[in-house]
Design a protein around this motif. Sequence first.
Motif, PDB file in Angstrom:
ATOM      1  N   ALA A 108      -1.027  -5.426   0.942  1.00  0.00           N
ATOM      2  CA  ALA A 108      -1.349  -6.363  -0.123  1.00  0.00           C
ATOM      3  C   ALA A 108      -2.311  -5.858  -1.019  1.00  0.00           C
ATOM      4  O   ALA A 108      -2.527  -5.873  -2.274  1.00  0.00           O
ATOM      5  CB  ALA A 108      -1.383  -7.678  -0.011  1.00  0.00           C
ATOM      6  N   ASP A 109      -3.486  -5.840  -0.436  1.00  0.00           N
ATOM      7  CA  ASP A 109      -4.877  -5.324  -0.999  1.00  0.00           C
ATOM      8  C   ASP A 109      -4.664  -4.138  -1.799  1.00  0.00           C
ATOM      9  O   ASP A 109      -5.456  -4.062  -2.905  1.00  0.00           O
ATOM     10  CB  ASP A 109      -5.947  -5.403  -0.079  1.00  0.00           C
ATOM     11  CG  ASP A 109      -5.974  -4.520   0.950  1.00  0.00           C
ATOM     12  OD1 ASP A 109      -4.894  -4.121   1.286  1.00  0.00           O
ATOM     13  OD2 ASP A 109      -7.095  -3.659   1.448  1.00  0.00           O
ATOM     14  N   VAL A 110      -3.862  -3.245  -1.363  1.00  0.00           N
ATOM     15  CA  VAL A 110      -3.861  -1.791  -2.265  1.00  0.00           C
ATOM     16  C   VAL A 110      -3.096  -2.331  -3.521  1.00  0.00           C
ATOM     17  O   VAL A 110      -3.186  -1.801  -4.528  1.00  0.00           O
ATOM     18  CB  VAL A 110      -3.090  -0.708  -1.339  1.00  0.00           C
ATOM     19  CG1 VAL A 110      -2.743   0.312  -2.080  1.00  0.00           C
ATOM     20  CG2 VAL A 110      -4.099  -0.514  -0.049  1.00  0.00           C
ATOM     21  N   LEU A 111      -2.000  -3.015  -3.402  1.00  0.00           N
ATOM     22  CA  LEU A 111      -1.158  -3.205  -4.469  1.00  0.00           C
ATOM     23  C   LEU A 111      -2.093  -3.864  -5.476  1.00  0.00           C
ATOM     24  O   LEU A 111      -1.697  -3.696  -6.829  1.00  0.00           O
ATOM     25  CB  LEU A 111       0.024  -4.166  -4.342  1.00  0.00           C
ATOM     26  CG  LEU A 111       0.858  -3.781  -3.247  1.00  0.00           C
ATOM     27  CD1 LEU A 111       2.286  -5.011  -3.011  1.00  0.00           C
ATOM     28  CD2 LEU A 111       1.784  -2.530  -3.732  1.00  0.00           C
ATOM     29  N   VAL A 170       3.942  -0.098  -5.523  1.00  0.00           N
ATOM     30  CA  VAL A 170       4.136   0.643  -4.320  1.00  0.00           C
ATOM     31  C   VAL A 170       4.581   2.102  -4.410  1.00  0.00           C
ATOM     32  O   VAL A 170       4.171   3.129  -3.661  1.00  0.00           O
ATOM     33  CB  VAL A 170       5.109  -0.350  -3.244  1.00  0.00           C
ATOM     34  CG1 VAL A 170       4.670  -1.493  -2.936  1.00  0.00           C
ATOM     35  CG2 VAL A 170       6.491  -0.388  -3.728  1.00  0.00           C
ATOM     36  N   ALA A 171       5.331   2.271  -5.471  1.00  0.00           N
ATOM     37  CA  ALA A 171       5.936   3.813  -5.517  1.00  0.00           C
ATOM     38  C   ALA A 171       4.373   4.445  -5.819  1.00  0.00           C
ATOM     39  O   ALA A 171       4.584   5.580  -5.344  1.00  0.00           O
ATOM     40  CB  ALA A 171       6.820   3.889  -6.723  1.00  0.00           C
ATOM     41  N   LEU A 172       3.565   4.280  -6.877  1.00  0.00           N
ATOM     42  CA  LEU A 172       2.300   4.986  -7.103  1.00  0.00           C
ATOM     43  C   LEU A 172       1.301   4.837  -5.817  1.00  0.00           C
ATOM     44  O   LEU A 172       1.180   6.093  -5.721  1.00  0.00           O
ATOM     45  CB  LEU A 172       1.485   4.155  -8.327  1.00  0.00           C
ATOM     46  CG  LEU A 172       2.185   4.305  -9.787  1.00  0.00           C
ATOM     47  CD1 LEU A 172       1.698   3.522 -10.547  1.00  0.00           C
ATOM     48  CD2 LEU A 172       2.247   5.877 -10.342  1.00  0.00           C
ATOM     49  N   ALA A 173       1.390   3.963  -5.113  1.00  0.00           N
ATOM     50  CA  ALA A 173       0.407   3.828  -3.836  1.00  0.00           C
ATOM     51  C   ALA A 173       1.061   5.034  -2.847  1.00  0.00           C
ATOM     52  O   ALA A 173       0.231   5.762  -2.281  1.00  0.00           O
ATOM     53  CB  ALA A 173       0.530   2.639  -3.359  1.00  0.00           C
TER      54      ALA A 173
END
Length: 116
Positions: free
Chosen positions: A57-60, A85-88
């Motif tokens: 979640a913190d990445v999003l 999420v796709a980009l991450a």
Amino acid sequence: MVIAGFGCRAGATAESFRSALARTGARADGLAVPADRADAIAPFAQAEGLVVHAIAADVLARIDTPTHSAISMDARGVGSVAEAVALAAAGKAARIIVARVISSDRMATCAIAQGQ
């Protein structure tokens, strides 16, 4: 690498994910979802033979997305869960090649990112 990113509501099924991916018109090398939805997509991933990237979640929250949904902002603090999420999962040089689309049952969204 092509990653299909998904956002979903509780109760999304393998058919929800299949429909959303089909609506992008793309083929994916892997799938990505928020970490707390990894179990929801597992049956679909297994059927397709694809790896799931579970994104924290913190990445999003740190990812700027091309499209913005009020529902995504309220629920996750990001413009588009599927795009984020796709980009991450696709990596630093990733870009969205198909903006989010919604499954026929409106239970899942899917976006496609291309990475190196």
